[in-house]
Scaffold this motif. Structure first.
Motif, PDB file in Angstrom:
ATOM      1  N   VAL A 274      35.007  11.285 -22.855  1.00  0.00           N
ATOM      2  CA  VAL A 274      35.546  12.466 -22.387  1.00  0.00           C
ATOM      3  C   VAL A 274      36.238  13.319 -23.687  1.00  0.00           C
ATOM      4  O   VAL A 274      36.521  12.720 -24.726  1.00  0.00           O
ATOM      5  N   SER A 275      35.742  14.762 -23.570  1.00  0.00           N
ATOM      6  CA  SER A 275      36.060  15.535 -24.744  1.00  0.00           C
ATOM      7  C   SER A 275      36.611  16.878 -24.115  1.00  0.00           C
ATOM      8  O   SER A 275      36.220  17.304 -22.897  1.00  0.00           O
ATOM      9  N   ILE A 276      37.378  17.866 -24.981  1.00  0.00           N
ATOM     10  CA  ILE A 276      37.854  19.121 -24.729  1.00  0.00           C
ATOM     11  C   ILE A 276      37.113  19.936 -25.983  1.00  0.00           C
ATOM     12  O   ILE A 276      37.347  19.952 -27.051  1.00  0.00           O
ATOM     13  N   ARG A 277      36.258  20.552 -25.271  1.00  0.00           N
ATOM     14  CA  ARG A 277      35.336  21.559 -26.412  1.00  0.00           C
ATOM     15  C   ARG A 277      35.706  22.997 -25.934  1.00  0.00           C
ATOM     16  O   ARG A 277      35.339  23.546 -24.903  1.00  0.00           O
TER      17      ARG A 277
ATOM     18  N   MET B 285      34.961   5.412 -23.623  1.00  0.00           N
ATOM     19  CA  MET B 285      35.213   4.394 -22.858  1.00  0.00           C
ATOM     20  C   MET B 285      34.142   3.560 -22.678  1.00  0.00           C
ATOM     21  O   MET B 285      33.204   3.814 -21.987  1.00  0.00           O
ATOM     22  N   PRO B 286      34.031   2.274 -23.480  1.00  0.00           N
ATOM     23  CA  PRO B 286      32.624   1.323 -23.005  1.00  0.00           C
ATOM     24  C   PRO B 286      32.779   0.785 -21.425  1.00  0.00           C
ATOM     25  O   PRO B 286      33.717   0.598 -20.975  1.00  0.00           O
ATOM     26  N   ALA B 287      31.630   0.500 -21.316  1.00  0.00           N
ATOM     27  CA  ALA B 287      31.343   0.037 -19.715  1.00  0.00           C
ATOM     28  C   ALA B 287      31.985  -1.324 -19.715  1.00  0.00           C
ATOM     29  O   ALA B 287      31.841  -2.090 -20.922  1.00  0.00           O
ATOM     30  N   ARG B 288      32.683  -1.719 -18.856  1.00  0.00           N
ATOM     31  CA  ARG B 288      33.116  -3.055 -18.575  1.00  0.00           C
ATOM     32  C   ARG B 288      31.796  -3.916 -18.468  1.00  0.00           C
ATOM     33  O   ARG B 288      30.838  -3.654 -17.899  1.00  0.00           O
ATOM     34  N   LYS B 289      32.012  -5.181 -19.129  1.00  0.00           N
ATOM     35  CA  LYS B 289      30.736  -6.009 -18.897  1.00  0.00           C
ATOM     36  C   LYS B 289      31.174  -7.174 -17.997  1.00  0.00           C
ATOM     37  O   LYS B 289      32.106  -7.713 -18.020  1.00  0.00           O
TER      38      LYS B 289
ATOM     39  N   ARG C 248      37.472  23.358  -8.609  1.00  0.00           N
ATOM     40  CA  ARG C 248      36.849  24.265  -7.925  1.00  0.00           C
ATOM     41  C   ARG C 248      36.618  23.425  -6.402  1.00  0.00           C
ATOM     42  O   ARG C 248      35.503  23.542  -5.866  1.00  0.00           O
ATOM     43  N   GLY C 249      37.514  23.029  -5.863  1.00  0.00           N
ATOM     44  CA  GLY C 249      37.623  22.474  -4.550  1.00  0.00           C
ATOM     45  C   GLY C 249      36.995  20.959  -4.444  1.00  0.00           C
ATOM     46  O   GLY C 249      36.944  20.435  -3.285  1.00  0.00           O
ATOM     47  N   PHE C 250      36.529  20.411  -5.356  1.00  0.00           N
ATOM     48  CA  PHE C 250      35.859  19.057  -5.280  1.00  0.00           C
ATOM     49  C   PHE C 250      36.833  18.044  -6.182  1.00  0.00           C
ATOM     50  O   PHE C 250      37.433  18.443  -7.296  1.00  0.00           O
ATOM     51  N   THR C 251      36.587  16.857  -5.848  1.00  0.00           N
ATOM     52  CA  THR C 251      37.342  15.949  -6.680  1.00  0.00           C
ATOM     53  C   THR C 251      36.412  15.113  -7.557  1.00  0.00           C
ATOM     54  O   THR C 251      35.647  14.538  -6.705  1.00  0.00           O
ATOM     55  N   HIS C 252      36.811  14.940  -8.684  1.00  0.00           N
ATOM     56  CA  HIS C 252      35.901  14.164  -9.662  1.00  0.00           C
ATOM     57  C   HIS C 252      36.475  12.854 -10.317  1.00  0.00           C
ATOM     58  O   HIS C 252      37.831  12.934 -10.479  1.00  0.00           O
ATOM     59  N   ARG C 253      35.763  11.882 -10.656  1.00  0.00           N
ATOM     60  CA  ARG C 253      36.336  10.767 -11.218  1.00  0.00           C
ATOM     61  C   ARG C 253      35.765  10.287 -12.337  1.00  0.00           C
ATOM     62  O   ARG C 253      34.436  10.679 -12.849  1.00  0.00           O
ATOM     63  N   PHE C 254      36.333   9.753 -13.142  1.00  0.00           N
ATOM     64  CA  PHE C 254      35.815   9.241 -14.585  1.00  0.00           C
ATOM     65  C   PHE C 254      36.762   8.072 -14.869  1.00  0.00           C
ATOM     66  O   PHE C 254      37.776   7.510 -14.160  1.00  0.00           O
ATOM     67  N   GLY C 255      36.509   7.400 -16.044  1.00  0.00           N
ATOM     68  CA  GLY C 255      37.258   6.259 -16.584  1.00  0.00           C
ATOM     69  C   GLY C 255      36.861   4.878 -15.821  1.00  0.00           C
ATOM     70  O   GLY C 255      37.672   4.024 -15.275  1.00  0.00           O
TER      71      GLY C 255
END
Length: 161
Positions: free
Chosen positions: A72-75, A1-5, A132-139
């Motif tokens: 983002v990947s699933i390995r 996902m490229p950064a918005r410009k 693990r008890g924390f909320t994470h963000r992406f996108g």
């Protein structure tokens, strides 16, 4: 996902970097030319240190806006988030069995302004999950429709609880 410009910020930072370079080279030239005799005054060294840090941060934001992206990947049994600028970046790896509640969520109302641009670099995002008890963000910088598409694409690849 490229950064918005955000072209206003990118152009501003590009122009600012020219002025920054002039200041950095001017002080370095002053120190190396011998005009300042003896040990450099502490204030000049402190200014140079802080000026260098500020310039590196601005350059990082500029490069993120121009060529940054999130991958983002699933390995195997790992859910991997990678933020990178060109070939350089860092991975955050999560145990896929511990990832829960993948969802879309609003983050920054000012998604096209300065706050939104900084948030996109700093790890804000419209896709959220718990691990693990924390909320994470992406996108970072995705529109709600784009975020929903990513979530819908990821869900069948894993067992989300």
């Amino acid at each position: 996902m490229p950064a918005r410009k955000n072209w206003f910020i990118l152009i501003f930072l590009g122009v600012w970097m020219v002025g920054w370079t002039v200041g950095e080279l001017g002080v370095l030239g002053l120190l190396l030319s011998g005009i300042v005799r003896g040990p450099a005054p502490l204030i000049i060294l402190a200014w140079l240190f802080l000026w260098t840090i500020g310039g590196l941060l601005a350059l990082t934001f500029l490069l993120w806006g121009l060529i940054g992206r999130e991958v983002v990947s699933i390995r195997g049994n790992a859910f991997v988030l990678r933020r990178q600028i060109g070939r350089f970046g860092f991975d955050r790896t999560f145990d896929l069995a511990k990832v829960r509640n993948l969802r879309c969520a609003a983050w920054i109302l000012d998604s096209e302004g300065v706050i939104g641009s900084i948030g996109r670099f700093s790890g804000a995002g419209t896709i959220v999950f718990d691990c693990r008890g924390f909320t994470h963000r992406f996108g970072a910088g995705l529109t709600p429709d784009e975020a929903l598409h990513v979530v819908d694409t990821l869900r069948p690849q894993c067992i989300w609880s």
